[in-house]
Design a protein around this motif. Structure first.
Motif, PDB file in Angstrom:
ATOM      1  N   ALA A  74      20.220  30.886  21.372  1.00 52.07           N
ATOM      2  CA  ALA A  74      20.126  30.073  22.577  1.00 52.07           C
ATOM      3  C   ALA A  74      21.495  29.821  23.215  1.00 52.07           C
ATOM      4  CB  ALA A  74      19.448  28.744  22.246  1.00 52.07           C
ATOM      5  N   ASN A  75      22.548  30.456  22.668  1.00 51.83           N
ATOM      6  CA  ASN A  75      23.887  30.226  23.170  1.00 51.83           C
ATOM      7  C   ASN A  75      24.047  30.811  24.572  1.00 51.83           C
ATOM      8  OD1 ASN A  75      23.780  31.055  20.203  1.00 51.83           O
ATOM      9  ND2 ASN A  75      25.565  29.718  20.276  1.00 51.83           N
ATOM     10  N   PRO A  76      24.550  30.031  25.536  1.00 51.62           N
ATOM     11  CA  PRO A  76      24.845  30.606  26.849  1.00 51.62           C
ATOM     12  C   PRO A  76      25.814  31.784  26.707  1.00 51.62           C
ATOM     13  CG  PRO A  76      24.961  28.215  26.942  1.00 51.62           C
ATOM     14  CD  PRO A  76      24.846  28.599  25.484  1.00 51.62           C
ATOM     15  N   GLY A  77      25.603  32.794  27.504  1.00 51.01           N
ATOM     16  CA  GLY A  77      26.477  33.964  27.472  1.00 51.01           C
ATOM     17  C   GLY A  77      26.036  35.019  26.472  1.00 51.01           C
ATOM     18  N   THR A  78      24.949  34.774  25.747  1.00 50.31           N
ATOM     19  CA  THR A  78      24.429  35.775  24.822  1.00 50.31           C
ATOM     20  C   THR A  78      23.059  36.236  25.319  1.00 50.31           C
ATOM     21  OG1 THR A  78      23.303  34.165  23.407  1.00 50.31           O
ATOM     22  CG2 THR A  78      25.575  34.734  22.823  1.00 50.31           C
ATOM     23  N   VAL A  79      22.690  37.428  24.937  1.00 49.25           N
ATOM     24  CA  VAL A  79      21.345  37.909  25.234  1.00 49.25           C
ATOM     25  C   VAL A  79      20.407  37.286  24.212  1.00 49.25           C
ATOM     26  CG1 VAL A  79      19.865  39.955  25.286  1.00 49.25           C
ATOM     27  CG2 VAL A  79      22.183  40.055  26.244  1.00 49.25           C
ATOM     28  N   ARG A  80      19.343  36.674  24.682  1.00 45.03           N
ATOM     29  CA  ARG A  80      18.402  36.024  23.762  1.00 45.03           C
ATOM     30  C   ARG A  80      17.595  37.063  22.997  1.00 45.03           C
ATOM     31  NH1 ARG A  80      16.747  30.459  24.250  1.00 45.03           N
ATOM     32  NH2 ARG A  80      15.086  30.053  22.764  1.00 45.03           N
ATOM     33  N   HIS A  81      17.040  38.061  23.699  1.00 48.83           N
ATOM     34  CA  HIS A  81      16.293  39.124  23.038  1.00 48.83           C
ATOM     35  C   HIS A  81      16.021  40.253  24.026  1.00 48.83           C
ATOM     36  CE1 HIS A  81      13.012  36.220  24.335  1.00 48.83           C
ATOM     37  NE2 HIS A  81      12.691  37.307  25.023  1.00 48.83           N
ATOM     38  N   LEU A  82      15.694  41.429  23.488  1.00 48.46           N
ATOM     39  CA  LEU A  82      15.149  42.529  24.275  1.00 48.46           C
ATOM     40  C   LEU A  82      13.640  42.371  24.238  1.00 48.46           C
ATOM     41  CD1 LEU A  82      17.182  45.545  22.814  1.00 48.46           C
ATOM     42  CD2 LEU A  82      17.752  44.100  24.767  1.00 48.46           C
ATOM     43  N   ALA A  83      12.919  42.980  25.180  1.00 51.06           N
ATOM     44  CA  ALA A  83      11.467  42.830  25.176  1.00 51.06           C
ATOM     45  C   ALA A  83      10.790  44.125  25.586  1.00 51.06           C
ATOM     46  CB  ALA A  83      11.043  41.701  26.107  1.00 51.06           C
ATOM     47  N   PHE A  84       9.701  44.432  24.900  1.00 51.11           N
ATOM     48  CA  PHE A  84       8.879  45.592  25.201  1.00 51.11           C
ATOM     49  C   PHE A  84       7.420  45.145  25.279  1.00 51.11           C
ATOM     50  CE2 PHE A  84      12.465  47.432  22.761  1.00 51.11           C
ATOM     51  CZ  PHE A  84      12.977  48.271  23.752  1.00 51.11           C
ATOM     52  N   GLN A  85       6.642  45.817  26.115  1.00 57.91           N
ATOM     53  CA  GLN A  85       5.213  45.566  26.245  1.00 57.91           C
ATOM     54  C   GLN A  85       4.441  46.619  25.466  1.00 57.91           C
ATOM     55  OE1 GLN A  85       3.283  43.277  28.189  1.00 57.91           O
ATOM     56  NE2 GLN A  85       5.189  42.131  28.373  1.00 57.91           N
ATOM     57  N   VAL A  86       3.391  46.197  24.795  1.00 61.69           N
ATOM     58  CA  VAL A  86       2.447  47.106  24.142  1.00 61.69           C
ATOM     59  C   VAL A  86       1.040  46.706  24.569  1.00 61.69           C
ATOM     60  CG1 VAL A  86       3.934  47.557  22.127  1.00 61.69           C
ATOM     61  CG2 VAL A  86       2.297  45.665  22.049  1.00 61.69           C
ATOM     62  N   ASP A  87       0.075  47.566  24.322  1.00 61.07           N
ATOM     63  CA  ASP A  87      -1.311  47.240  24.655  1.00 61.07           C
ATOM     64  C   ASP A  87      -1.905  46.240  23.673  1.00 61.07           C
ATOM     65  OD1 ASP A  87      -1.315  48.930  26.876  1.00 61.07           O
ATOM     66  OD2 ASP A  87      -1.989  50.639  25.679  1.00 61.07           O
ATOM     67  N   ASP A  88      -1.443  46.285  22.402  1.00 64.43           N
ATOM     68  CA  ASP A  88      -2.047  45.460  21.359  1.00 64.43           C
ATOM     69  C   ASP A  88      -0.997  45.135  20.302  1.00 64.43           C
ATOM     70  OD1 ASP A  88      -3.425  44.622  18.989  1.00 64.43           O
ATOM     71  OD2 ASP A  88      -5.244  45.626  19.684  1.00 64.43           O
ATOM     72  N   VAL A  89      -0.552  43.893  20.261  1.00 63.38           N
ATOM     73  CA  VAL A  89       0.473  43.462  19.302  1.00 63.38           C
ATOM     74  C   VAL A  89       0.007  43.672  17.869  1.00 63.38           C
ATOM     75  CG1 VAL A  89       1.665  41.425  18.378  1.00 63.38           C
ATOM     76  CG2 VAL A  89       1.688  41.860  20.826  1.00 63.38           C
ATOM     77  N   ASP A  90      -1.255  43.326  17.578  1.00 63.32           N
ATOM     78  CA  ASP A  90      -1.747  43.462  16.211  1.00 63.32           C
ATOM     79  C   ASP A  90      -1.783  44.925  15.772  1.00 63.32           C
ATOM     80  OD1 ASP A  90      -2.052  40.699  15.756  1.00 63.32           O
ATOM     81  OD2 ASP A  90      -3.953  40.721  16.839  1.00 63.32           O
ATOM     82  N   ALA A  91      -2.153  45.831  16.672  1.00 66.17           N
ATOM     83  CA  ALA A  91      -2.143  47.261  16.347  1.00 66.17           C
ATOM     84  C   ALA A  91      -0.715  47.745  16.131  1.00 66.17           C
ATOM     85  CB  ALA A  91      -2.819  48.069  17.458  1.00 66.17           C
ATOM     86  N   PHE A  92       0.227  47.254  16.936  1.00 67.42           N
ATOM     87  CA  PHE A  92       1.635  47.605  16.756  1.00 67.42           C
ATOM     88  C   PHE A  92       2.106  47.169  15.357  1.00 67.42           C
ATOM     89  CE2 PHE A  92       6.098  46.279  16.902  1.00 67.42           C
ATOM     90  CZ  PHE A  92       6.712  47.457  17.306  1.00 67.42           C
ATOM     91  N   LEU A  93       1.802  45.952  14.982  1.00 70.18           N
ATOM     92  CA  LEU A  93       2.200  45.447  13.657  1.00 70.18           C
ATOM     93  C   LEU A  93       1.499  46.199  12.536  1.00 70.18           C
ATOM     94  CD1 LEU A  93       2.367  41.619  14.339  1.00 70.18           C
ATOM     95  CD2 LEU A  93       4.289  43.182  13.944  1.00 70.18           C
ATOM     96  N   ALA A  94       0.230  46.535  12.722  1.00 74.03           N
ATOM     97  CA  ALA A  94      -0.492  47.299  11.705  1.00 74.03           C
ATOM     98  C   ALA A  94       0.166  48.659  11.510  1.00 74.03           C
ATOM     99  CB  ALA A  94      -1.958  47.456  12.092  1.00 74.03           C
TER     100      ALA A  94
END
Length: 147
Positions: A74-94
């Motif tokens: 949460a520090n200012p000046g840092t990237v918090r996270h990268l993000a990607f979209q998938v059709d199904d989070v549970d399938a991605f994790l499986a």
């Protein structure tokens, strides 16, 4: 001055302790491929690409940043996270079969957007990556702007 009409996203540059391990991570889990290698006197930069998304991997022997947790620093000046979209989070994790380090989630955000679900994982250098399904923009009316 207004933004140029030709403006488009270019890339994210990441510092890596082990470029090969970081390249393998983004290739295996997110479908990137090596697109270019640029080398100089004692340094190499790897460019990875998936469609119009690019990552630029720099080798670094600097001290690592403090370990990120949850959805990122949460520090200012840092990237918090990268993000990607998938059709199904549970399938991605499986498909990951427990091999991805989860920093938070999976969580559902139906109260904000029906069907929005997210998990956060970390890459070999501790960069937090959000993997989501179901995110949609608000309509111009919801944003208080004319269509």
């Amino acid at each position: 001055m207004t933004a140029p009409a030709s403006l488009r996203w270019a890339h994210v540059g990441l510092n890596c302790r082990d470029q090969a391990a970081t390249e393998e991570f983004y290739t295996r889990w997110f479908g990137f491929r090596r697109a270019r290698v640029v080398s100089g006197d004692g340094w190499t930069v790897l460019f990875l690409r998936r469609g119009e998304a690019w990552l630029e991997l720099f080798g670094s022997d600097a001290e690592p940043a403090p370990a990120a947790k949850d959805d990122g620093p949460a520090n200012p000046g840092t990237v918090r996270h990268l993000a990607f979209q998938v059709d199904d989070v549970d399938a991605f994790l499986a498909g990951a079969d427990g091999e991805l380090p989860i920093s938070l989630g999976p969580l559902g955000f139906d109260e904000y957007i029906p069907g929005w679900r997210t998990v956060w994982v970390t890459d070999p250098d501790g960069v937090v990556i959000e993997v989501s399904q179901g995110y949609t923009d608000q309509s111009p009316e919801e944003l208080g702007r004319p269509a």
